[in-house]
Design an enzyme around this catalytic site. Sequence first.
Site, PDB file in Angstrom:
ATOM      1  N   HIS A 137       0.832  -1.209   0.000  1.00 28.56           N
ATOM      2  CA  HIS A 137       0.000   0.000   0.000  1.00 28.56           C
ATOM      3  C   HIS A 137       0.865   1.256   0.000  1.00 28.56           C
ATOM      4  CE1 HIS A 137      -3.734   2.254   1.120  1.00 28.56           C
ATOM      5  NE2 HIS A 137      -2.838   3.083   1.631  1.00 28.56           N
ATOM      6  N   GLU A 138       1.826   1.302   0.913  1.00 26.40           N
ATOM      7  CA  GLU A 138       2.674   2.495   1.005  1.00 26.40           C
ATOM      8  C   GLU A 138       3.600   2.620  -0.201  1.00 26.40           C
ATOM      9  OE1 GLU A 138       1.971   4.751   3.092  1.00 26.40           O
ATOM     10  OE2 GLU A 138       0.515   3.452   4.105  1.00 26.40           O
ATOM     11  N   GLU A 160      -4.620   8.055  -2.692  1.00 26.24           N
ATOM     12  CA  GLU A 160      -5.128   6.810  -2.118  1.00 26.24           C
ATOM     13  C   GLU A 160      -5.546   5.829  -3.208  1.00 26.24           C
ATOM     14  OE1 GLU A 160      -5.720   4.498   1.339  1.00 26.24           O
ATOM     15  OE2 GLU A 160      -4.667   6.380   0.938  1.00 26.24           O
ATOM     16  N   HIS A 178       1.761   4.674  -2.693  1.00 24.67           N
ATOM     17  CA  HIS A 178       1.919   6.108  -2.413  1.00 24.67           C
ATOM     18  C   HIS A 178       3.290   6.589  -2.873  1.00 24.67           C
ATOM     19  CE1 HIS A 178      -1.714   7.030  -0.191  1.00 24.67           C
ATOM     20  NE2 HIS A 178      -1.518   6.037   0.657  1.00 24.67           N
TER      21      HIS A 178
END
Length: 240
Positions: A120-121, A152, A124
């Site tokens: 997930h990160e 997101e 980003h």
Amino acid sequence: MVYFALLICCKYTNGSTKCTDKPVTLPGLLQVRKDLVPLIADLRSKGTAPSETWLNGIWAVEQQAALCKEVALALGFDTNIGRLDVSVHPFTGGSHPTDVRMTTRFKEHDLTEGLTGAIHETGHALYEQGRNLDPAWEGLPVGNSLSMGIHESQSLFWERMIGLSQPFAEWLLPRIRQHFPQFPERSAADLYEAVNVIKSPSLIRVESDEVTYPMHIILRYEIERGLLDGSVKVEDVPKV
């Protein structure tokens, strides 16, 4: 109106042009809730859930960190202009696309949370590192991230669409075994099913599954809007 203003001021929906004094409803939100609530109930009441208990075990944090770094690098994260660390809650920050810092967290008894958090990160971080660095655009809006909503979307794309897919499970499985030789002799299909089990109950957003995750967002949105329009009192939030 107030909710809309906060969305803009907090950079959640930069570029949105719809401003109204009526209750703000995010596009498609009511339809998602209408269809998703009975779908979740149907899935939980029918059939047999895939087994995930075989993922239980003790997974050394140091090896988890090494595995997550390998995954992040494979996805494209550049450690020459960024770094990966550990924090209480995963986040990505930094001062510039050439200084991107992301974190994840690990639980010794949970191998998947650190992995999904890292993926997930990484989403980003890839968005930040991929911003336009042409000197002609330095400091101009075209070189900035568009909004938190777009940010997101990128992290969830990598975590949910890629990280929870069966092809990714096939790619990931041998790498897990390299770091954890004691990992059970199960197939990539078993791994794919295990990481996509519908949680019951699903109480924590970052630990939720693909089906219940949107309900966390919907509930949070409805509470926030209710607090601002007065239909929900602060003291009633725990009950809601």
